[in-house]
Write an enzyme that holds these catalytic residues in place. Structure first.
Site, PDB file in Angstrom:
ATOM      1  CG  MET A   1     -11.057   3.653   2.711  1.00 37.92           C
ATOM      2  SD  MET A   1      -9.454   3.594   3.532  1.00 37.92           S
ATOM      3  CE  MET A   1      -8.394   3.627   2.094  1.00 37.92           C
TER       4      MET A   1
ATOM      5  N   GLY B   1       1.116  -1.767   4.289  1.00 38.44           N
ATOM      6  CA  GLY B   1       1.643  -0.428   4.062  1.00 38.44           C
ATOM      7  C   GLY B   1       2.884  -0.176   4.879  1.00 38.44           C
TER       8      GLY B   1
ATOM      9  CG  MET C   1      -8.072   7.573   2.782  1.00 40.35           C
ATOM     10  SD  MET C   1      -7.258   7.570   4.391  1.00 40.35           S
ATOM     11  CE  MET C   1      -6.299   6.036   4.267  1.00 40.35           C
TER      12      MET C   1
ATOM     13  CG  ASP D   1      -4.955   2.663   1.074  1.00 36.42           C
ATOM     14  OD1 ASP D   1      -5.934   1.901   1.071  1.00 36.42           O
ATOM     15  OD2 ASP D   1      -3.801   2.297   1.395  1.00 36.42           O
TER      16      ASP D   1
ATOM     17  CG  HIS E   1      -9.161   0.464   0.013  1.00 32.82           C
ATOM     18  ND1 HIS E   1      -8.521   0.286   1.226  1.00 32.82           N
ATOM     19  CD2 HIS E   1     -10.488   0.461   0.298  1.00 32.82           C
ATOM     20  CE1 HIS E   1      -9.417   0.183   2.194  1.00 32.82           C
ATOM     21  NE2 HIS E   1     -10.622   0.307   1.662  1.00 32.82           N
TER      22      HIS E   1
ATOM     23  N   GLY F   1      -2.541   4.334   8.290  1.00 32.88           N
ATOM     24  CA  GLY F   1      -1.592   3.242   8.303  1.00 32.88           C
ATOM     25  C   GLY F   1      -1.023   3.058   9.706  1.00 32.88           C
TER      26      GLY F   1
ATOM     27  N   GLY G   1      -8.527   4.385   7.459  1.00 35.38           N
ATOM     28  CA  GLY G   1      -8.185   5.796   7.569  1.00 35.38           C
ATOM     29  C   GLY G   1      -6.715   6.068   7.816  1.00 35.38           C
TER      30      GLY G   1
ATOM     31  CB  SER H   1      -0.888   0.015   1.245  1.00 29.85           C
ATOM     32  OG  SER H   1      -1.361   1.332   1.464  1.00 29.85           O
TER      33      SER H   1
END
Ligand code: DX5
Ligand code: ZN
Length: 229
Positions: free
Chosen positions: A80, A206, A46, A44, A78, A156, A154, A17
């Site tokens: 989020m 990650g 967000m 990731d 991914h 790592g 949210g 990640s």
């Protein structure tokens, strides 16, 4: 859905990640894990709403797409973010080979899954630690990957939630053998083998990789741990 992505997700994969990478040297750091053998690069996204932090968008996916493709790797995005159905097209166009969105983030899980599928990417649905596995049951036939979060999303560097192991077993029982089961959060050489025994086959890591001095070596350490288990 691309043959490459479905073939990669069918195997046992450790997926670095980039959340914990040094973004000033992102290409170089991704190159290190690709050279070590990584073929599923986890991105990731967000939005500051579904989860408090804000990270990256389609531009970063676009920036990595060529490097991944040249190495025979895929980009596993991914999301989020709230209402992912409004954004999946941008991510697939930018080069996402798989798009995973959260069941908690939209009332339209089946619709969003079909959007991703029609755009030609693999479909993933994620569930948070507090979400019952039943959230996956009605869409199991329409997805390629189920993501069982093993930390609250949210950030790592959080500790692996131990009771996830029982949940992974139940996720695998719901989705069957055709669907990949991914774990994300607190995955390291000491936690990944038990996840594999419980039925996971894609292991996102990650901080255990990019927090290490040598990300390539750290990738290999997790890969060896899951292969040996
Ligand atoms: C967390 C992200 C993860 C994150 C995992 O919400 O979805 O992909 O990078 O980080 P580690 O492996 O450090 O727990
Ligand atoms: Zn993730």
């Amino acid at each position: 859905m691309s043959d490459l992505a479905s073939e990669l997700l069918a195997g046992v994969r450790v997926s670095p990640s980039i959340l914990s990478a040094d973004f000033g040297r992102l290409r170089e750091q991704v190159g290190e894990v690709l050279d070590a053998g990584a073929r599923v690069i986890h991105v990731d996204v967000m939005d500051g709403h579904f989860v408090p932090p804000i990270t990256v968008g389609p531009l970063v996916v676009d920036g990595l797409a060529e490097q991944a493709r040249e190495a025979g790797a895929m980009l596993d995005v991914h999301l989020m973010i709230e209402r992912p159905e409004r954004h999946v097209e941008d991510f697939v166009k930018a080069g996402a080979d798989s798009v995973t969105f959260h069941a908690e983030a939209t009332p339209h899980v089946a619709y969003t899954a079909s959007l991703v599928r029609d755009l030609g990417a693999c479909v993933g649905v994620a569930i948070n630690p507090g979400t019952p596995v039943g959230a996956l049951s009605e869409v199991a036939g329409a997805i390629d990957m189920a993501l069982c979060m093993t930390v609250n999303p949210g950030w790592g560097g959080q500790a692996f939630i131990e009771h996830s192991l029982d949940k992974i077993l139940r996720v695998r029982a719901i989705v069957g053998d055709r669907v990949a089961v991914q774990v994300d959060g607190g995955v390291a050489p000491d936690t990944a083998p038990a996840c594999r025994s419980a039925g996971a086959n894609v292991f996102v890591a990650g901080s255990a990789i990019f927090g290490a001095e040598d990300p390539g070596e750290a990738y290999r350490a997790i890969a060896v741990a899951v292969q040996a288990s």
